[in-house]
Design a protein around this motif. Sequence first.
Motif, PDB file in Angstrom:
ATOM      1  N   THR B  12      -6.100  -0.303 -10.927  1.00  0.00           N
ATOM      2  CA  THR B  12      -6.416   0.724  -9.927  1.00  0.00           C
ATOM      3  C   THR B  12      -5.919   0.284  -8.554  1.00  0.00           C
ATOM      4  O   THR B  12      -5.896  -0.905  -8.232  1.00  0.00           O
ATOM      5  N   ASN B  14      -6.093   1.699  -4.326  1.00  0.00           N
ATOM      6  CA  ASN B  14      -6.767   2.639  -3.425  1.00  0.00           C
ATOM      7  C   ASN B  14      -5.815   3.355  -2.481  1.00  0.00           C
ATOM      8  O   ASN B  14      -6.178   4.371  -1.894  1.00  0.00           O
ATOM      9  N   THR B  15      -4.629   2.827  -2.324  1.00  0.00           N
ATOM     10  CA  THR B  15      -3.674   3.430  -1.385  1.00  0.00           C
ATOM     11  C   THR B  15      -2.295   3.521  -2.031  1.00  0.00           C
ATOM     12  O   THR B  15      -2.041   2.893  -3.073  1.00  0.00           O
ATOM     13  N   GLU B  18      -0.731   0.004  -2.053  1.00  0.00           N
ATOM     14  CA  GLU B  18      -1.240  -0.836  -3.141  1.00  0.00           C
ATOM     15  C   GLU B  18      -0.612  -0.420  -4.468  1.00  0.00           C
ATOM     16  O   GLU B  18      -0.309  -1.266  -5.319  1.00  0.00           O
TER      17      GLU B  18
END
Lengths: 166, 146
Positions: B12, B14-15, B18
């Motif tokens: 995963t 978040n941005t 990333e």
Amino acid sequence: MRVRAQFPNLRIAELVDRFGGLTRDEAVEAATQLVEALRPQADQEIHSAVVLLETGITVAEMENGSDASIRALFPLCDRIVTVAGIYGYAALDKASRSLGDLLVGLICAGKSDIASIQVHVRTIRLLALNSVALGEEQIATMLSELAKLLDYHGISSMGEPTASEF
Amino acid sequence: MLRGFGVETVLTANTGAETKELLDHHCPDICLIEGELPDLSCPGLIGWIRHHRNPAVHFVPIIVMSGYTQMRLVSAARDGGAHMVVRKPLSPQTLFDRLAWVASSDRAFLEAPNYVGPDRRFHSVSPSKEELKREGDRLVEIEANP
């Protein structure tokens, strides 16, 4: 104009074709159980989104319903629609969906009716996690009043929660 | 939900930044991307993936998850090279069926000067005009509905 068409081998396609995995029903059942285990966090998520919505309304009021202040409510509304839909909070799902329709409709029409938004947010507050004990008839009345607001603004719903895809 | 489906590794981010960092070091089998990213537009990220030097990343199936108020993203994500846009909320059944569809469909992957991604022209429409039907099919229908 040159266009190149390819048919690449995708690993996920090979995995799906491979024999011996979970059946669809087993996979869905396991996923549903895992999602259900997260219900407390989901409830907390709804609560914090409602608090942020109320703060957002105050900001929108101070800014006389500016475009940016109304747009800032979009993600909060989406968060509630998403969680309410996944966890089966039907009335909250309808109310938050109605708020989404209203926000998009107002932005598209270049209007800023804070009062209508406020009515939606207060309804969402009442419906969120049964914060107040409400009968089915009362809930139906509240939802029909929200529908009247959308009618008043000439806004139509974006539809049911089924996946829209291409 | 993905873990319930038996997916062992879920990465995963978040941005958008990333996500790029992850994709530079991993080759996922499928990407699920939120319609709204804090630092990057969704079509921008899809475009970056579609021009990645690693073929495993370049061709990766992409599903965009759109919020209820973000339906305007559908055409932008499609034109950016996503395989599918689904609108939240997503039930496990819906997500599973969409994943299975993306995995099993045999859409061509196109590379043109102004578009890189799965072929957007696909339909599953049955013939509707009577004259397009085979003579044998019409006879069967007539016999079934005298």
